[in-house]
Design an enzyme around this catalytic site. Structure first.
Site, short mmCIF file in Angstrom:
data_model
loop_
_atom_site.label_atom_id
_atom_site.label_comp_id
_atom_site.label_asym_id
_atom_site.label_seq_id
_atom_site.Cartn_x
_atom_site.Cartn_y
_atom_site.Cartn_z
N SER B 28 -15.02 -11.47 -43.13
CA SER B 28 -15.69 -10.48 -43.84
C SER B 28 -15.40 -9.05 -43.58
CB SER B 28 -17.05 -10.79 -44.11
OG SER B 28 -17.39 -12.11 -44.08
N GLY B 111 -28.44 -6.69 -43.17
CA GLY B 111 -28.21 -8.37 -42.60
C GLY B 111 -28.89 -9.09 -43.78
N LEU B 113 -29.06 -9.25 -47.28
CA LEU B 113 -28.08 -8.82 -48.19
C LEU B 113 -28.91 -8.16 -49.42
CD1 LEU B 113 -25.53 -11.82 -48.16
CD2 LEU B 113 -25.30 -9.24 -47.48
N LEU B 175 -15.01 -14.68 -52.03
CA LEU B 175 -15.66 -15.93 -51.21
C LEU B 175 -16.91 -15.77 -50.58
CD1 LEU B 175 -12.08 -17.21 -49.82
CD2 LEU B 175 -13.59 -18.31 -51.62
N SER B 330 -53.31 3.61 -61.90
CA SER B 330 -54.31 2.56 -61.22
C SER B 330 -54.25 2.96 -59.80
CB SER B 330 -53.68 1.52 -61.45
OG SER B 330 -53.79 0.86 -62.53
N GLU B 351 -40.30 -3.18 -57.42
CA GLU B 351 -41.11 -2.85 -56.26
C GLU B 351 -40.14 -2.98 -54.99
OE1 GLU B 351 -42.16 -5.07 -58.10
OE2 GLU B 351 -43.99 -4.24 -58.92
N ASP B 408 -59.41 -9.19 -63.62
CA ASP B 408 -57.88 -9.45 -63.92
C ASP B 408 -57.48 -10.79 -63.58
OD1 ASP B 408 -56.77 -7.42 -65.80
OD2 ASP B 408 -56.71 -5.95 -63.86
N GLN B 412 -53.58 -10.74 -59.83
CA GLN B 412 -53.59 -9.25 -59.57
C GLN B 412 -54.30 -9.05 -58.09
OE1 GLN B 412 -52.08 -7.33 -62.60
NE2 GLN B 412 -51.88 -9.46 -63.02
N ARG B 458 -60.40 -1.48 -55.98
CA ARG B 458 -60.60 -1.10 -57.36
C ARG B 458 -61.80 -0.31 -57.66
NH1 ARG B 458 -62.57 -3.51 -61.83
NH2 ARG B 458 -61.82 -2.67 -63.77
#
Lengths: 601, 601
Positions: B28, B111, B113, B175, B330, B351, B408, B412, B458
């Site tokens: 690689s 490491g 990926l 590969l 929020s 995220e 919710d 959530q 909240r």
């Protein structure tokens, strides 16, 4: 006319439900109401009176916050009554803020964006290659959620697998929660991405019922490509006060009465979706292969025992399917692949899609095992979290756990997996130390509800149990008796604990050794008995100190505690030989024996 | 000629290092050696003797398993000597199996990926908008890792932000670990995807030094678009036994001597990268705004106090930057955005890219705060895990924790976040219960090394502390004294514990109440004192039972234990009012008082 009336009813009921709740997402529902009206009236083939019908189409609201629309649709098909619709988001109601499978027509929980489409890939794969039934999988996506990488994993896979039974309806209302999306109404920007991944795309006005009809009909004419219908819509469509305006995300309408009037008032239309054809799912041939058996004293990596056991299980049970994240020669899922190529799925290096595929397949009753390096399962943690809310039965195998992997270094070492999986609702966490134990636990996982996780090791370890030993989930094994002190380990540290017991025996200290192969649920009785009968417990784990085996033991003993000394990995490891790293982390036999001596009076 | 010799040296040294180690990924490395030789000789502007030079280019090996090539390059520039090169993967060596920042020229650990490119986006954003320096960010990607959704998040963002200082070199050796990739050598399939996201693409033969030179030179002529160089290469290039053949991933060459001879033998070339220009990073103006102060008895959500404190902190400190996953109204990160628009980054609903951007910016010394719903931080758990290995200083805020969010529903509700973040190496886990405490903790996070996590709520909660109260990380507050029993809570359950203490007081039971706002590190002394002076402890947490506040308390008391009764969320919640859900979960005042009575003799 019927369809436009139906669409308005879906809007009105979305408004009514969220107004009754005092919260929810009516404007995100209103944008997709026309799409849903046309889908329900002539395209969706789903018998709501038989939610388990194998040939039913599947409908996933990937934009789960459009739950008012979904529930309004359930009312329109007669699955839910109007009074239940108005219990939306109330304590005890099945109509939760975001859809969950407490409703029989909801396959999976959504509400964490970008998950519905990858799960749809799993269902579509099941339709093509497992069930071999002509059902379609319809996924309603929001445009905001197209920013999630998991959506692009799904696009790649669906294109690669030529899933023309998968149709994504993208509600491009251009407004996210806080402001405009990246691409606004530029449908071509989404289309270019999807086409690049091998999808067929159709760009339409999402409020033109004829255009929707044409697009759905066109989508149903499968040509080997998955289909993405990109529908330009207005958030809050139909109510001038909110339509296409920012600042109204996730809020009931301020003037619901007027809005309902503007939408033409209440309606009570019923729509009957097309019935699915009568067809039975494919069943795979089975054989009589027993679990592999290993001779005591031989050495084998538990990851290899996993592959061998899974291949054998796949022979006995035609419902077992397996998939892997392009490391099947490391997890030994390749042994299943070679034995049962029709039931094996290569998911490439896309762990979110890996888990989502398994979730989708278990919706149709397939017993799915998914594997990769334990460290890389952390990539899909949100998918596992949501799978628990989906009440999914899922079997996960994570290999190469802990510093014991050696030279590859910390990026490849799972050191937080026990904590992460213990903190999944209803989960089972298993950590075998030998090949026979692994084989039995793999078989047990197939029958275990909820999410079960098997942690396996890279290196070979000696077989210490006979092949016919039983390992109930929730049990533990006293592998050596002793009355002075108790050593608790699992996996690689169980072998270190046994060596430590040898060291202590030379000093006249009788160490009981407990193999805590079931980290959750944990065998409280065996631990309490040891607590009562010995001076204290030493736990050793190839894991960070938080949330793993040591804290599982503390929890078991919390109400009636005894002194516990805990060994775990405290410093960031580097590379090295397994023994060097176990020693450096102070979780080897020497360290265990040393801690044990502290407890002996 | 020099470049081809240099490339061969990089190959030879990759073979030598992995042979010395007995493991590693020479093939690689060999595929990308020509790319690296041309990059080092004339394009990379990096002073290896001054790794902290602000104008240095950045070079990230997103395919971290090509570490032999990276270390061979470090040798070629004179940063590492040959004898150290041959310590690759040995215990105690800086040259770990996958690169980490124990080497000063490695910005971040790779490491896992698909992480290097999103981190590169963060660095490129820092270059354009924070440092305002002309450095370039070069990212060497593998083709297998293009299947990771996080790579597509990076493509989207880089295109949207027009980061023409970001150049991805994709080593398309076709590969993967177990077999061919999805797209083989079809460079156009990658190009179409990247172009759709707004990238400029260049397709080349990755072993033709002239084509590489032209591509790098072309890439350096920024035109407002990030650049992807797609290089068709052969895995194991240069050694016939392994070149372009499957089955040789992650293995030292079987015949290293012959391979080195085939590659032309040892060389000891040195290459001097171009020096960066002398330039200083931009500094933002600062002011004298103090932390916000709240009057006791008023009510405010801790998430709102976060936004207010962060905006104030951003005035005092020019190094503070913030970003959010499209929920800033929020999390109240919007208050920072409005006050400091130049230092705010909208990361949309992605995220993984959100966390990676923060990681990239902290490489350049920016004090990055990233926020979204706590539940959705689980989407980026692998990025947080890797950030710890990167020794990153990162501030994360997760809002809307627990069943207390109400309507919710569970998708959530973060109910596993304390466990997940406690199990991150070197992490700090904070959970405030009022606005003044929140403000102080936000300020403390800015100076805290490692990964710190703030869990906010909240709903509005009463302010119980005066504005000048101090809240050291690792501390706890005894908010009510009592000698009979101890109640331990944090966030919403601290308020329930106070109510429970009132209930118990009416019965003549004196309950001590501890605010465990610092869940990690935990205040062992305060807990042990309570254990000694009262009959036992009751813990209450809005979290699953595993790995959270309760187990943090058990760990603190493990060696000298007392009875602990733990309250946590045991059943899957639905929707409802916060009080209904707290009651159903039995983590409210009533449940706490009931448990406490069990402990009082």
């Amino acid at each position: 006319m019927f369809r436009s009336e139906l669409a308005q009813q879906l809007r009105v009921d979305s408004v009514r439900a969220s107004t009754a709740a005092g919260s929810g997402h009516p404007t995100s529902s209103m944008s997709a109401a026309d799409l849903m009206a046309v889908l329900l009236d002539g395209h969706l083939r789903l018998d709501f009176s038989r939610p388990d019908h194998p040939a039913n189409d599947h409908l996933i609201f990937s934009k789960g916050h459009a739950s008012p629309l979904q529930y309004a649709a359930f009312k329109a098909v007669g699955a839910v009554e109007d009074d239940e619709l108005l219990t939306f988001r109330a304590f005890g109601s099945r109509l939760e803020g975001h859809p969950t499978p407490v409703l029989p027509w909801v396959d999976v929980a959504t509400g964490s964006l970008g998950q519905g489409l990858p799960v749809g890939v799993g269902l579509a794969l099941a339709g093509k290659r497992l069930d071999r039934l002509p059902y379609r999988v319809w996924v309603l996506c929001g445009d905001s959620e197209m920013a999630e990488g998991s959506v692009w994993e799904a696009l790649e896979h669906a294109g690669h697998e030529q899933l023309d039974n998968l149709i994504a309806l993208v509600d491009v209302n251009r407004l996210g929660q806080t402001g405009p999306t990246m691409h606004g109404w530029d449908l071509s920007s989404y289309a270019a991405r999807a086409q690049a991944a091998g999808w067929r795309t159709l760009e339409i006005d999402g409020h033109d019922l004829d255009e929707i009809e044409s697009a759905l009909a066109e989508a149903e004419r499968g040509d080997g490509r998955p289909v993405m219908i990109l529908a330009a819509t207005q958030k809050g469509k139909g109510v001038a006060e909110v339509a296409d305006k920012p600042g109204f995300h996730g809020k009931p309408l301020a003037h619901a009465e007027e809005a309902i009037a503007e939408l033409g008032g209440l309606r009570d239309l019923r729509v009957k979706p097309v019935a699915p054809e009568d067809a039975a799912p494919h069943a795979f041939d089975t054989g009589n292969t027993g679990l592999p058996a290993y001779e005591e004293g031989t050495e084998l990596a538990t990851r290899k025992a996993y592959g061998q056991a899974l291949a054998a299980l796949g022979d006995r049970r035609g419902d077992v399917v397996a998939m892997d994240g392009e490391v099947s020669n490391s997890t030994f899922a390749e042994l299943f692949r070679d034995a049962h190529p029709d039931r094996y799925f290569e998911m490439y290096i896309a762990e979110q899609q890996l888990i989502a595929a398994a979730v989708g397949m278990q919706v149709r009753g397939w017993c799915a095992f998914a594997s990769t390096f334990a460290a890389f399962l952390s990539r899909a943690y949100d998918f596992v979290r949501m799978a628990a809310i989906s009440r999914a039965d899922l079997r996960l195998m994570g290999s190469h756990a802990g510093v014991a992997i050696g030279e590859d270094g910390p990026s490849q070492m799972a050191l937080e997996d026990l904590a992460a999986f213990r903190a999944v609702h209803g989960s089972t966490v298993l950590y075998p130390c030998d090949a026979n134990q692994t084989a039995h636990l793999v078989a047990a996982m197939a029958d275990q509800p909820g999410i079960s996780y098997l942690r396996t090791s890279r290196g070979a370890m000696p077989v210490i149990y006979p092949p016919d030993e039983e390992f109930p989930i929730g049990g533990a094994k006293v592998v050596r008796d002793g009355a002075d002190v108790t050593l608790v380990g699992a996996g690689v540290t169980l072998h270190e604990a046994l060596k430590a017991a040898d060291l202590l025996a030379h000093e006249g200290i009788g160490a009981r050794v407990i193999d805590l192969y079931s980290v959750k649920p944990v065998d409280t009785a065996t631990l309490r008995q040891a607590a009562k009968e010995t001076a204290g417990l030493v736990t050793a784990e190839d894991h960070w100190p938080e949330g793993g085996l040591g804290e599982a033991v503390l929890s078991a003993l919390a109400e009636d505690p005894v002194p516990v000394r805990r060994l775990a990995v405290h410093e960031m490891p580097g590379s090295g030989k397994p023994a060097e790293l176990l020693g450096q982390a102070r979780i080897d036999a020497t360290a265990i024996a040393e801690k044990a001596r502290e407890l002996v009076p």
